[in-house]
Design an enzyme around this catalytic site. Sequence first.
Site, PDB file in Angstrom:
ATOM      1  CG  HIS A  67      34.314  54.492  35.181  1.00 50.06           C
ATOM      2  ND1 HIS A  67      34.071  53.608  34.157  1.00 50.06           N
ATOM      3  CD2 HIS A  67      35.280  53.915  35.931  1.00 50.06           C
ATOM      4  CE1 HIS A  67      34.851  52.543  34.285  1.00 50.06           C
ATOM      5  NE2 HIS A  67      35.606  52.707  35.356  1.00 50.06           N
ATOM      6  CB  CYS A 179      38.023  47.189  37.199  1.00 47.14           C
ATOM      7  SG  CYS A 179      36.777  48.324  37.850  1.00 47.14           S
TER       8      CYS A 179
END
Length: 642
Positions: A67, A179
């Site tokens: 991603h 993250c």
Amino acid sequence: MRITDLLKKEAIRLNASAKDKMDAIDQLVDLHVRAGNVIDREAYKAAILKREEEGTTGMGDGIAIPHARTEAVREAGLAFMSLPEGVDFASLDGSPATTIFMIAAPADSSNFYMEVLSRLATLLMEPDFTKKLREAKDPEDVLFAIDEAEGFKLEAEARREEERKQTSDLPEVLAVTACPTGIAHTYMAAENLEKKAREMGVRLKAETQGSVGAKNVLTNEEIQAAKGIIIAADKNIELARFAGKPVYVTSVSRGINEPEALINKILNNEAPVYESSRKVETGTEEKDSLWHTFYKNLMNGVSHMLPFVVGGGILIALSFLVDNQALNPSGYGSNTPLAAFFNTVGSSAFGFMLPILAGYIAMSIADRPGLAVGFVGGALASSGYSFSWIFDRSLPVVSAGFLGALLAGFVGGYVTLALEKLCEKLPDSLEGLKPVLIYPLVGILLIGTFMFLVNPLMASINTGITNLLSSMGTANLVLLGAVVGGMMSVDMGGPVNKAAYVFGTAMLGGGTDAGKIIMAAVMVGGMVPPMAVALSTTLFKNKWTEEERKAGIVNYIMGLSFISEGAIPYAAADPIRVLPSCILGSALAGALSAAAGCMSPAPHGGLWVVAVISNPVMYIVALLAGSLLAAVLMALFKKKLS
């Protein structure tokens, strides 16, 4: 909006095959392009690969979720590919990836989009759902499986929220997950921790700090009642609110793959108690490498310094643009009231540059107690004060430049850590005095002593270089032009740069043609670093991050304005590649300028004073040649992002 609204049939490929991870990524990127989600294929791919460098998105159990969030994406979307034979995706459990979703998110993605995408990440943790995806015969089967699973997921979340409202029991264990991109891993870790806790009969609440902001935020009441807190994150998390509680810090990947082990760390009292005056230790299994730690601390300083460089540099450039050099050549940039205003404000912003760099490096190392220590160290590096000056105020002070500020930041951070370690044995009654008295007082005193000792070394280097230049004379102006031009890029505002500039202005003061030639070489050498950065980020986009490319544009203005400091963030972040490139480019520019006999009667102004420079065409050619050489060398030295 549902997940299926973001997944078009054109972006689905079933029963595919891939030679390797890169081939799989290429195919998924092409699916996004075909679906119209991506407007710049190479930039999007570069963002995907950059995310992979931070840590694989191969989650294990055959699942991978690459991603990226970038301006190369037109609209949020998904691409899906099933690979019956699998492909090595460097997954955490070593298994080949057979089910791959690639997420494309615009840089300005709305919270709504990001919540939908994070929901997909948590669905992929359900084996029954992934089994249906692998067995899908056509795109309609994929869309139906997603829609069905999402419906069950939303219903289950609604039931749990209702149960949470009806029960008065507070969570036993708390967690915070995060993250770097905040798209997938953040929510997967939270989902797995909560799921495993339910299986263990443990009440657990997980706060997610994703790209949509903090969700399911932990309350003060919950923090005080909890047995401890799990921090499963790959970025800095503010821990002050957890002072006095057991806190276990580890990576987000362990939150996904080892939720039971992390929960037991809290239940078995194996987590250290966090003290607000010091940084908590990371789980020993997840310690960063030495280089990664250095780079993370360095970039914390560089990213905070950048706005001061950009804002201050542009204002200084404007001061030259609106000024009249003929009024007073030596005061160029401040002759008119408007120019003086721009120059004063811009110079004030520049004055914060080095203290900010050092302060936030130190803060990254030692948390908040390190900020003041590093900030003062950076300020002293900028000022150049020394013990010699204390006893004889007539002695000159020489700035240590950005290299001195880097040194101050790292030394200040580790000095603070050492103080924290030494103070651990002090009585508990002094706990409150540590962050407000002991750390700032002793830390600032120690970093001040260190910088007062180091700055004379910078002064001696500066004096020695100036004397060396003076001894060279003007017999070989081309060689001297190359030397002073290259020196302007060595430390960009530090002692070596200043020695070359002072030598140039001293030669200019003699009123000779040779002096004007040297001044022109000095100025063109100082213009090359920011111009080279600007050109390299424009011409070689796949070698620079999106943030670096955006900031690079400003360096065109700084380069034309003879503001070498515009290249400092790039040099600080990657000195091994950037500095040699700039030095060689500046040396070439200085040599060409001197060879063409370019003469500058002005000590500053960059290309804004080109009208008063003799042989202006060759002066521009020298600037472009040196800048292009440095830009190309940077691109050759730097690792490709795609």
